[in-house]
Design a protein around this motif. Structure first.
Motif, PDB file in Angstrom:
ATOM      1  N   ILE A 330       0.912  -1.460  -0.007  1.00 42.73           N
ATOM      2  CA  ILE A 330       0.146  -0.101   0.023  1.00 42.73           C
ATOM      3  C   ILE A 330       0.735   1.016  -0.009  1.00 42.73           C
ATOM      4  O   ILE A 330       1.690   1.283   1.100  1.00 42.73           O
ATOM      5  CB  ILE A 330      -1.042   0.060   1.538  1.00 42.73           C
ATOM      6  CG1 ILE A 330      -2.044  -1.641   1.405  1.00 42.73           C
ATOM      7  CG2 ILE A 330      -1.604   1.169   1.260  1.00 42.73           C
ATOM      8  CD1 ILE A 330      -2.597  -1.162   2.208  1.00 42.73           C
ATOM      9  N   CYS A 331       0.159   2.149  -0.953  1.00 45.33           N
ATOM     10  CA  CYS A 331       1.885   3.272  -0.772  1.00 45.33           C
ATOM     11  C   CYS A 331       0.581   4.474  -0.941  1.00 45.33           C
ATOM     12  O   CYS A 331      -0.236   4.649  -1.418  1.00 45.33           O
ATOM     13  CB  CYS A 331       2.142   3.200  -2.876  1.00 45.33           C
ATOM     14  SG  CYS A 331       2.673   1.667  -2.736  1.00 45.33           S
ATOM     15  N   PHE A 405      -9.788   2.804  -0.368  1.00 43.97           N
ATOM     16  CA  PHE A 405      -8.688   1.713  -1.054  1.00 43.97           C
ATOM     17  C   PHE A 405      -8.619   0.922  -1.962  1.00 43.97           C
ATOM     18  O   PHE A 405      -7.978  -0.371  -2.219  1.00 43.97           O
ATOM     19  CB  PHE A 405      -8.255   0.927   0.492  1.00 43.97           C
ATOM     20  CG  PHE A 405      -7.025   1.009   1.236  1.00 43.97           C
ATOM     21  CD1 PHE A 405      -5.924   1.012   1.340  1.00 43.97           C
ATOM     22  CD2 PHE A 405      -6.802   3.101   2.072  1.00 43.97           C
ATOM     23  CE1 PHE A 405      -4.691   1.803   1.730  1.00 43.97           C
ATOM     24  CE2 PHE A 405      -5.833   3.106   2.263  1.00 43.97           C
ATOM     25  CZ  PHE A 405      -5.083   3.128   2.502  1.00 43.97           C
ATOM     26  N   GLY A 406     -10.061   1.058  -2.491  1.00 45.39           N
ATOM     27  CA  GLY A 406     -10.571   0.095  -3.726  1.00 45.39           C
ATOM     28  C   GLY A 406     -10.661  -1.295  -3.262  1.00 45.39           C
ATOM     29  O   GLY A 406     -11.001  -1.943  -1.318  1.00 45.39           O
ATOM     30  N   PRO A 407     -11.163  -2.216  -3.789  1.00 47.99           N
ATOM     31  CA  PRO A 407     -11.714  -3.746  -3.407  1.00 47.99           C
ATOM     32  C   PRO A 407     -10.676  -4.850  -3.318  1.00 47.99           C
ATOM     33  O   PRO A 407     -10.994  -5.716  -2.496  1.00 47.99           O
ATOM     34  CB  PRO A 407     -12.513  -4.089  -5.062  1.00 47.99           C
ATOM     35  CG  PRO A 407     -11.286  -3.733  -5.895  1.00 47.99           C
ATOM     36  CD  PRO A 407     -11.735  -1.826  -5.361  1.00 47.99           C
ATOM     37  N   THR A 408      -9.688  -4.695  -3.614  1.00 51.25           N
ATOM     38  CA  THR A 408      -8.159  -5.646  -3.634  1.00 51.25           C
ATOM     39  C   THR A 408      -8.226  -5.829  -1.684  1.00 51.25           C
ATOM     40  O   THR A 408      -8.146  -6.585  -1.193  1.00 51.25           O
ATOM     41  CB  THR A 408      -6.779  -5.084  -3.935  1.00 51.25           C
ATOM     42  OG1 THR A 408      -7.406  -5.651  -5.356  1.00 51.25           O
ATOM     43  CG2 THR A 408      -6.403  -5.877  -3.454  1.00 51.25           C
ATOM     44  N   ILE A 409      -8.071  -4.922  -1.023  1.00 46.83           N
ATOM     45  CA  ILE A 409      -7.285  -4.630   0.772  1.00 46.83           C
ATOM     46  C   ILE A 409      -8.985  -4.876   0.725  1.00 46.83           C
ATOM     47  O   ILE A 409      -9.180  -5.071   2.448  1.00 46.83           O
ATOM     48  CB  ILE A 409      -6.857  -2.801   1.025  1.00 46.83           C
ATOM     49  CG1 ILE A 409      -5.556  -2.347   0.221  1.00 46.83           C
ATOM     50  CG2 ILE A 409      -6.354  -2.916   2.287  1.00 46.83           C
ATOM     51  CD1 ILE A 409      -4.538  -3.842  -0.038  1.00 46.83           C
ATOM     52  N   SER A 410      -9.963  -4.134   1.217  1.00 53.96           N
ATOM     53  CA  SER A 410     -10.918  -4.622   1.193  1.00 53.96           C
ATOM     54  C   SER A 410     -11.616  -6.020   1.359  1.00 53.96           C
ATOM     55  O   SER A 410     -11.981  -6.452   2.261  1.00 53.96           O
ATOM     56  CB  SER A 410     -12.457  -3.581   1.022  1.00 53.96           C
ATOM     57  OG  SER A 410     -12.421  -3.168   0.075  1.00 53.96           O
ATOM     58  N   GLY A 411     -11.054  -6.434   0.088  1.00 53.21           N
ATOM     59  CA  GLY A 411     -11.688  -7.738   0.340  1.00 53.21           C
ATOM     60  C   GLY A 411     -10.874  -8.698   1.194  1.00 53.21           C
ATOM     61  O   GLY A 411     -11.428  -9.897   1.545  1.00 53.21           O
TER      62      GLY A 411
END
Length: 482
Positions: A330-331, A405-411
């Motif tokens: 995560i940047c 943060f979008g779907p990748t991290i929240s997933g």
């Protein structure tokens, strides 16, 4: 000298992370939940004002004079004592073998920042002392591993002091020494001085690229000058005033092997540098998520760059485990490097395959713990809560996180952490930040935790560390090397 930027990876600089409603059903495998009151954590139009806390002088002193500064003080004090004894001719050995004291200190300084040595040390400690020793001993292990930088800085400073002493001795006896040896000693002093000055916190934190370029490239120049200084010094006979370049004589000197060790430990990490493929996800203008192939163990930090030997930037690694097919960084979009990731997303980046171990790697020492982070600090925290059994509880404070943060991290959050093992606070939805110490104290008591790991920005870290110290809660926070 060897560079070190891993602390940047353990800072939550931007408060921008995902929140999940605590009204969601608990995961069927979750351990007993905290006794959380809905009135405390359900979304509210406006968060209550956080109380203002000021630590007393004793707490401030304890946090300031931490293990890092204790290591630094001890190392420098011992060397200053040796310098005084040598300068007064009370102790003859350092006057005759000053080079060994110079290079011995610099070798240890480099060793403390070597990825291979660090990984080995963490592996030994976390393997031998996981969970069974007394808590005070395990806390001590974490403190020592986290603050090895104190030995690094102390030995680098001490080596520089011995180097100045050596050049002064050459100046005093300049009639018995060749000018070339004297000149090379001065150049070596200047190179080491620039390398040390560039690593001062103000320079490193304010002008990261300046730090990287000077600490690395001038440090390499200092290493070459050190080699020249050692070889020339051992090749010149002060009694006959003649050069005697005897290779056998040189390799029999202890300073030769110290210089050899320095060179080996500097080279090893660079032998693992590779250009690797990366997928770039830009869920918002504030965050970039990088996806790499292969899984990683928890508690590791990755350093990446656009070029093979230029500026490297450190980020915490998020992975579901060593058997996973991928890991993520995560940047937070803060400086030139991360802004360029948004404006010109790369398909490949350079990275060291030999990853650096961070303080989170010691989480396996503890039976149960709390991992609290703000913003992009999630990158250094999430793998611990995913991989270390079900014994770590996550408190994550951010703003508008699902969107940011979008779907990748929240997933990953939804897949592995239920409300029974997490409090995710969306400060935008709730109208402000929570009473952080209230969250920590309730989680610490109810979760029966042994330790709290904190990843936050400077002000957040200070607030939480002071609060935990006042409440007698063992805690380890973000470091800004001193």
């Amino acid at each position: 000298m060897a560079s070190h930027q891993v602390n940047d990876a353990e800072r939550g600089i931007a408060d921008i992370i995902h929140s999940r409603s605590p009204t969601a059903s608990a995961s069927p495998w979750a351990l007993p939940s905290l006794p959380v009151k809905a009135s405390d954590y359900l979304a509210k139009p406006k968060a209550p004002a956080r109380p203002t806390r000021r630590a007393n002088l004793w707490i401030s002193w304890q946090l300031w004079f931490n293990t890092y500064r204790k290591f630094y003080t001890f190392v420098v004090s011992m060397n200053i004592t040796g310098l005084i004894l040598a300068a007064t001719s009370t102790w003859k050995y350092p006057r005759d073998y000053t080079g060994a004291f110079i290079l011995g200190n610099l070798l240890i300084a480099i060793l403390m920042r070597n990825e291979l040595f660090g990984r080995l040390l963490y592996l030994i400690i976390t393997t031998l002392f996981a969970k069974w020793p007394p808590l005070w001993f395990r806390l001590g292990c974490t403190s020592v591993l986290q603050h090895l930088g104190g030995i690094h800085s102390g030995c680098a400073t001490s080596g520089f002091m011995w180097l100045i002493f050596r050049v002064i001795l050459i100046f005093i006896d300049h009639k018995d020494n060749h000018d070339v040896v004297l000149i090379m000693g001065v150049i070596t002093n200047l190179a080491v001085a620039v390398s040390i000055l560039s690593a001062f916190p103000w320079v490193r934190n304010t002008y990261h690229n300046v730090f990287e370029r000077h600490h690395r490239f001038v440090g390499w120049l200092g290493l070459l000058c050190t080699w020249a200084f050692v070889v020339l010094g051992d090749s010149y006979d002060v009694t006959t005033h003649s050069w005697k370049p005897d290779g056998i004589h040189i390799i029999r000197q202890q300073q030769f092997w110290f210089a050899f060790g320095m060179t080996v430990f500097i080279i090893i990490p660079w032998l693992t540098v590779r250009e690797v493929r990366v997928d770039v996800e830009i869920p918002s203008p504030k965050v970039v998520v990088l996806r790499f192939e292969r899984g990683m163990q928890q508690g590791l930090l990755a350093r990446i760059s656009r070029a093979s030997i230029m500026e490297y930037h450190a980020f915490g690694i998020i992975s579901e485990g060593v058997h996973s097919k991928e890991h993520f960084l995560i940047c937070g979009v803060q400086g030139d490097f991360t802004r360029e990731l948004v404006q010109n997303p790369p398909t490949t980046v350079w990275t060291r395959q030999l990853k650096f171990a961070g303080v989170s790697n010691t989480s396996t020492l503890y039976k149960r713990g709390i991992r609290i982070c703000t913003g992009t600090g999630l990158g250094a925290a999430l793998s611990t809560c995913i991989q270390v059994s079900l014994l770590w509880y996550l408190i994550w404070i951010g703003s508008d996180q699902e969107k940011t943060f979008g779907p990748t991290i929240s997933g990953l959050i939804h897949k592995h952490l239920g409300p029974g093992r997490s409090i995710l606070w969306d400060s935008k939805e709730r109208g402000g930040r929570p009473d952080v110490m209230k969250l920590i104290k309730e989680a610490y008591i109810s979760w029966d935790a042994e330790v709290v790991f904190i990843t936050s920005n400077r002000s957040g870290n200070k607030e939480m560390m002071e609060g935990c110290k006042a409440a007698s809660i063992p805690a380890f926070g973000t470091l800004w090397d001193f």
